[in-house]
Design an enzyme around this catalytic site. Sequence first.
Site, PDB file in Angstrom:
ATOM      1  N   ASP A 198      -0.232   5.367   1.049  1.00 28.46           N
ATOM      2  CA  ASP A 198      -0.353   6.106   1.728  1.00 28.46           C
ATOM      3  C   ASP A 198      -0.579   5.571   3.446  1.00 28.46           C
ATOM      4  O   ASP A 198      -1.310   4.698   3.575  1.00 28.46           O
ATOM      5  CB  ASP A 198      -1.631   7.003   1.526  1.00 28.46           C
ATOM      6  CG  ASP A 198      -1.657   7.751   0.342  1.00 28.46           C
ATOM      7  OD1 ASP A 198      -1.234   9.058   0.307  1.00 28.46           O
ATOM      8  OD2 ASP A 198      -2.035   7.187  -0.719  1.00 28.46           O
ATOM      9  N   ASP A 222       0.907  -1.062   0.093  1.00 28.31           N
ATOM     10  CA  ASP A 222      -0.130   0.034   0.049  1.00 28.31           C
ATOM     11  C   ASP A 222       0.940   1.249   0.143  1.00 28.31           C
ATOM     12  O   ASP A 222       2.038   1.237   0.393  1.00 28.31           O
ATOM     13  CB  ASP A 222      -0.889   0.031   1.226  1.00 28.31           C
ATOM     14  CG  ASP A 222      -1.711   1.281   1.611  1.00 28.31           C
ATOM     15  OD1 ASP A 222      -2.406   1.431   0.597  1.00 28.31           O
ATOM     16  OD2 ASP A 222      -1.603   1.764   2.407  1.00 28.31           O
TER      17      ASP A 222
HETATM   18  O1  LIG Z   1      -3.585   4.026   1.506  1.00 34.48           O
HETATM   19  P1  LIG Z   1      -3.631   4.061  -0.117  1.00 34.48           P
HETATM   20  O2  LIG Z   1      -2.156   4.353  -0.556  1.00 34.48           O
HETATM   21  O3  LIG Z   1      -4.570   3.238  -0.627  1.00 34.48           O
HETATM   22  O4  LIG Z   1      -4.175   5.619  -0.378  1.00 34.48           O
HETATM   23  C1  LIG Z   1      -5.565   5.910  -0.180  1.00 34.48           C
HETATM   24  C2  LIG Z   1      -5.914   7.334   0.008  1.00 34.48           C
HETATM   25  O5  LIG Z   1      -5.309   8.037  -1.147  1.00 34.48           O
HETATM   26  C3  LIG Z   1      -5.544   7.868   1.414  1.00 34.48           C
HETATM   27  O6  LIG Z   1      -6.277   7.370   2.398  1.00 34.48           O
HETATM   28 MG   LIG Z   2      -2.730   3.174   3.269  1.00 32.51          MG
END
Ligand SMILES: O=P(O)(O)OC[C@H](O)CO
Ligand SMILES: [Mg+2]
Length: 304
Positions: free
Chosen positions: A85, A83
């Site tokens: 963020d 992942d």
């Molecule tokens: O956590 P990620 O990388 O899937 O990012 C999701 C959004 O952009 C932030 O919560």
């Molecule tokens: Mg994330």
Amino acid sequence: MPCKLQLDSIRCFFDMKYNIISKPKQILGLIVCATQTPRSSVRFYSSKIQLQYQFRSASVSAKMATPTVCDSEKKLITHVIFDMDGLLIDTEKFYTEVQEIILSRFNKTFDWSLKAKMMGKKAIEAARVFVEETGISDSLTAEDFLVEREAMLQKMFPTCDLMPGASRLVKHLHATGVPICVATGSHKRHFELKTQNHGEIFSLMHHIVMGDDPEVKQGKPSPDVFLAAARRFEGGSVDPSKILVFEDAPSGVLAAKNAGMSVVMVPDPRLDSSFHETADKVLSSLLDFNPADWGLPPFTDSAT
Ligand SMILES: O=P(O)(O)OC[C@H](O)CO
Ligand SMILES: [Mg+2]
């Protein structure tokens, strides 16, 4: 005699929507791991399958709160999906900050129960949760919320740091030949802002799947982004059971499990611990990850 609470604890691993329930071996594997006794048993009914075993232990629920993974499952891992963020880069704090600012206009406060419902999702999906859960949708549409927060986020994203241990782990897996990629809910424009100072790490990824990818019809907890990521490794689609996902968000952990993958969760400590239950392993930092536990090449340095 089946125990309702125990069955509900097990049921939390599965999302009927994605038919994970139709994999009896996976269910049994989790039950055996959770109870740590092959003679434990459970009566489990669903529309698709009926399993009947007898529980020997009455302490399943407590054990499920700190899930363990069988050694045989760990050794299957050949590929890793990150992942982004809140896991590789420290950007979740920016979302929190701007959402607190916006809600304060309505004399409301932003808390971690709402944060838990938003994080990991596509922007518009998270925005709908925000305006609906806070009861401000009559005054602020999801679309207007995205416009309002955008100016603030655009200034913040390029300043983000890597999360502790992210660089070490990514470099280690790449150097030892483990195929790695990113699967994020972030769309391309935000991805570019967030990663502009971290090109070295992201250039080591075999591929990157973003939330606005045409194959990602629904955001996490749908498995779309992880299944798309699994399909794009060199040599074609990888068996999900051989993939380990690193996630920080409840929706992301669910998405990975819905895709049939193993998940290491590295949650923010403010997130309620009930969200830990679905993960195969919970760590306080990527620095605590031991690749050898999963059959991956061991570190040769010490974590700093
Ligand atoms: O956590 P990620 O990388 O899937 O990012 C999701 C959004 O952009 C932030 O919560
Ligand atoms: Mg994330």
